[in-house]
Design an enzyme around this catalytic site. Structure first.
Site, PDB file in Angstrom:
ATOM      1  N   TRP A  39       0.831  -1.210   0.000  1.00 14.66           N
ATOM      2  CA  TRP A  39       0.000   0.000   0.000  1.00 14.66           C
ATOM      3  C   TRP A  39       0.856   1.247   0.000  1.00 14.66           C
ATOM      4  O   TRP A  39       0.522   2.239  -0.662  1.00 14.66           O
ATOM      5  CB  TRP A  39      -0.986  -0.020   1.168  1.00 14.66           C
ATOM      6  CG  TRP A  39      -1.939  -1.175   1.061  1.00 14.66           C
ATOM      7  CD1 TRP A  39      -2.001  -2.271   1.865  1.00 14.66           C
ATOM      8  CD2 TRP A  39      -2.923  -1.377   0.034  1.00 14.66           C
ATOM      9  NE1 TRP A  39      -2.970  -3.124   1.412  1.00 14.66           N
ATOM     10  CE2 TRP A  39      -3.542  -2.604   0.299  1.00 14.66           C
ATOM     11  CE3 TRP A  39      -3.338  -0.636  -1.077  1.00 14.66           C
ATOM     12  CZ2 TRP A  39      -4.565  -3.116  -0.511  1.00 14.66           C
ATOM     13  CZ3 TRP A  39      -4.355  -1.144  -1.881  1.00 14.66           C
ATOM     14  CH2 TRP A  39      -4.948  -2.359  -1.591  1.00 14.66           C
ATOM     15  N   ASP A  76      -1.354   6.626   6.495  1.00 13.69           N
ATOM     16  CA  ASP A  76      -2.459   5.733   6.121  1.00 13.69           C
ATOM     17  C   ASP A  76      -2.670   4.773   7.289  1.00 13.69           C
ATOM     18  O   ASP A  76      -1.813   3.932   7.568  1.00 13.69           O
ATOM     19  CB  ASP A  76      -2.072   4.978   4.838  1.00 13.69           C
ATOM     20  CG  ASP A  76      -3.085   3.912   4.450  1.00 13.69           C
ATOM     21  OD1 ASP A  76      -4.068   3.690   5.185  1.00 13.69           O
ATOM     22  OD2 ASP A  76      -2.879   3.279   3.384  1.00 13.69           O
ATOM     23  N   LYS A 111     -12.137  -1.957   7.283  1.00 10.25           N
ATOM     24  CA  LYS A 111     -11.465  -2.928   8.143  1.00 10.25           C
ATOM     25  C   LYS A 111     -12.020  -2.855   9.561  1.00 10.25           C
ATOM     26  O   LYS A 111     -12.606  -3.799  10.048  1.00 10.25           O
ATOM     27  CB  LYS A 111      -9.962  -2.695   8.122  1.00 10.25           C
ATOM     28  CG  LYS A 111      -9.390  -3.063   6.748  1.00 10.25           C
ATOM     29  CD  LYS A 111      -8.351  -2.127   6.277  1.00 10.25           C
ATOM     30  CE  LYS A 111      -8.138  -2.192   4.798  1.00 10.25           C
ATOM     31  NZ  LYS A 111      -7.935  -3.509   4.216  1.00 10.25           N
TER      32      LYS A 111
HETATM   33  C1  LIG Z   1      -3.227   0.003   4.518  1.00  6.54           C
HETATM   34  C2  LIG Z   1      -4.168   0.067   3.359  1.00  6.54           C
HETATM   35  N1  LIG Z   1      -4.192   1.176   2.598  1.00  6.54           N
HETATM   36  C3  LIG Z   1      -5.016   1.277   1.546  1.00  6.54           C
HETATM   37  C4  LIG Z   1      -5.868   0.261   1.188  1.00  6.54           C
HETATM   38  C5  LIG Z   1      -6.751   0.440   0.002  1.00  6.54           C
HETATM   39  O1  LIG Z   1      -8.028   0.763   0.416  1.00  6.54           O
HETATM   40  P1  LIG Z   1      -9.221   0.960  -0.640  1.00  6.54           P
HETATM   41  O2  LIG Z   1      -9.525  -0.384  -1.185  1.00  6.54           O
HETATM   42  O3  LIG Z   1     -10.324   1.536   0.200  1.00  6.54           O
HETATM   43  O4  LIG Z   1      -8.758   1.903  -1.679  1.00  6.54           O
HETATM   44  C6  LIG Z   1      -5.882  -0.919   1.971  1.00  6.54           C
HETATM   45  C7  LIG Z   1      -6.761  -2.074   1.714  1.00  6.54           C
HETATM   46  O5  LIG Z   1      -7.768  -2.163   1.192  1.00  6.54           O
HETATM   47  C8  LIG Z   1      -5.000  -1.007   3.067  1.00  6.54           C
HETATM   48  O6  LIG Z   1      -4.967  -2.115   3.808  1.00  6.54           O
END
Ligand SMILES: Cc1ncc(COP(=O)(O)O)c(C=O)c1O
Length: 361
Positions: free
Chosen positions: A101, A171, A195
């Site tokens: 991520w 994040d 989550k």
């Molecule tokens: C730490 C982290 N950042 C970003 C995301 C991406 O999130 P989204 O699917 O809402 O864009 C995720 C997982 O989905 C994640 O675990």
């Protein structure tokens, strides 16, 4: 009704109390004669829902008055672009790459300016958090970016990086509200809600007010400009109404549980059950260095891909679902977010002990 123990990394388990309450209110929200899904976002009833959600979140996290709370669409990934578009005045920022991520956010930032990799743990498959006490941060960097809990690899920063006075952007998607945090240490804290908090498709941004300006990169879409969203209290257009309503219920649930100190204790207790088992197991092995272990996402392996697959299949049959590791790492991963009861972790460990007895050669 039969519910399984859901160890999914996201969308993930939500508190049963919240789901039941939402079900009870589905046809008629508190005498309105309609569901929250059918309601105008400009109505008084909905205004109370969104305002109360923000108030409860501020209380839970002790958000300082000079921070805005925004409920936005596009998930966490949309912020990978929105952050550089809004903050890269000098067109330069530092990124610490601790997993997929962070890597994605880093790659996205490169589209808008010079994104510099300050540190990385890619050399050991992201199984640790690099030393962030003296990073090559330069004066012209607009911010320093981290992914605080690495959902896929199961690592978590136990100490925030020394940003040398630069704003920290974090994040927190997979550790949001799992323990108290000091928001004043950050420029922006943001996370996808799927989550620990609610249904997928929404992100919550907590942004220090001085970072919300009209001075954004040329071409920044109106919707991605923090100022647009802040000036309109997340109601510039139709917001993810139902998601905000469910998130609001989870905030109330957290408050009723005793708040984030209590959640932290509960989460430490649950994680210890699993990590203690892994540390003495002769079949299973945790993949993360001890000092950087996440309380939320626990990856583990047997070292034998066939045996891992057998474990995933048999655990599913036993009512323990979504234990397969991320496709990029293999093995297993148990996500044990706020709403996973202790009994779920105990059942998992019991199952693992039994599997070990049967399969250890
Ligand atoms: C730490 C982290 N950042 C970003 C995301 C991406 O999130 P989204 O699917 O809402 O864009 C995720 C997982 O989905 C994640 O675990």
């Amino acid at each position: 009704m039969s519910r399984i123990y859901n160890f999914s990394a996201g969308p993930a388990v939500l508190p049963e109390e919240v789901l039941k309450e939402a079900a009870d209110e589905m046809m008629d929200y508190r005498g309105c004669g309609m569901s929250v899904m059918e309601m105008s976002h400009r109505s008084k009833v909905y205004d109370d829902i969104i305002k109360e959600a923000e108030k409860d979140l501020r209380e839970l996290l002790n958000v300082p008055d000079n921070y805005k709370v925004l409920f936005l669409q596009g998930g966490a990934s949309q912020q990978f672009a929105a952050i550089p578009m809004n903050l890269m005045k000098n067109k330069k920022a530092g990124y610490i790459v601790t997993g997929q991520w962070a890597k994605k956010a880093f790659a996205e930032a490169k589209m808008y300016g010079e994104a510099v990799e300050l540190a990385s743990s890619a050399d050991k498959t992201f199984s640790y958090i690099p030393d962030c006490s003296d990073l090559p941060i330069t004066d012209d960097m607009d911010y320093v970016y981290i992914c605080e809990n690495n959902t896929i690899y199961g690592t978590k920063y136990k100490k925030l990086p020394n940003t040398k006075g630069k704003d920290l952007v974090s994040d927190v998607s997979s550790c949001f509200l799992s323990e108290p945090m000091d928001v004043s240490k950050y420029g922006i804290v943001y996370g996808g809600v799927q989550k620990n908090i609610g249904p997928a498709g929404m992100v919550i941004d907590i942004i220090r007010e001085d970072l919300i300006t009209d001075d954004v990169l040329p071409g920044t879409p109106t919707m991605l400009k923090f100022k647009t969203q802040a000036d309109n209290d997340s109601l510039y257009n139709t917001p993810p109404c139902y998601n905000i309503y469910i998130c609001g219920k989870v905030f109330k649930w957290l408050k009723n549980m005793g708040g984030l100190e209590v959640m932290k204790q509960r989460n430490e207790e649950k994680a210890a059950i699993l990590y203690d088992f892994l540390d003495q197991s002769k079949l299973f092995k945790g993949t993360v260095v001890k000092e950087d272990r996440s309380l939320m996402n626990v990856p583990f392996v047997t070292g034998d891909a066939d045996l891992d697959a057998k474990f995933v299949a048999e655990s599913k049959a036993a009512g323990l679902e979504n234990l397969k590791g991320h496709r990029t790492v293999g093995g297993m991963r148990a996500s044990i977010y706020n709403a996973m009861p202790k009994a779920g972790v105990e059942k998992l460990v019991e199952f693992m002990a039994d599997f070990e007895k049967k399969n250890l050669k």
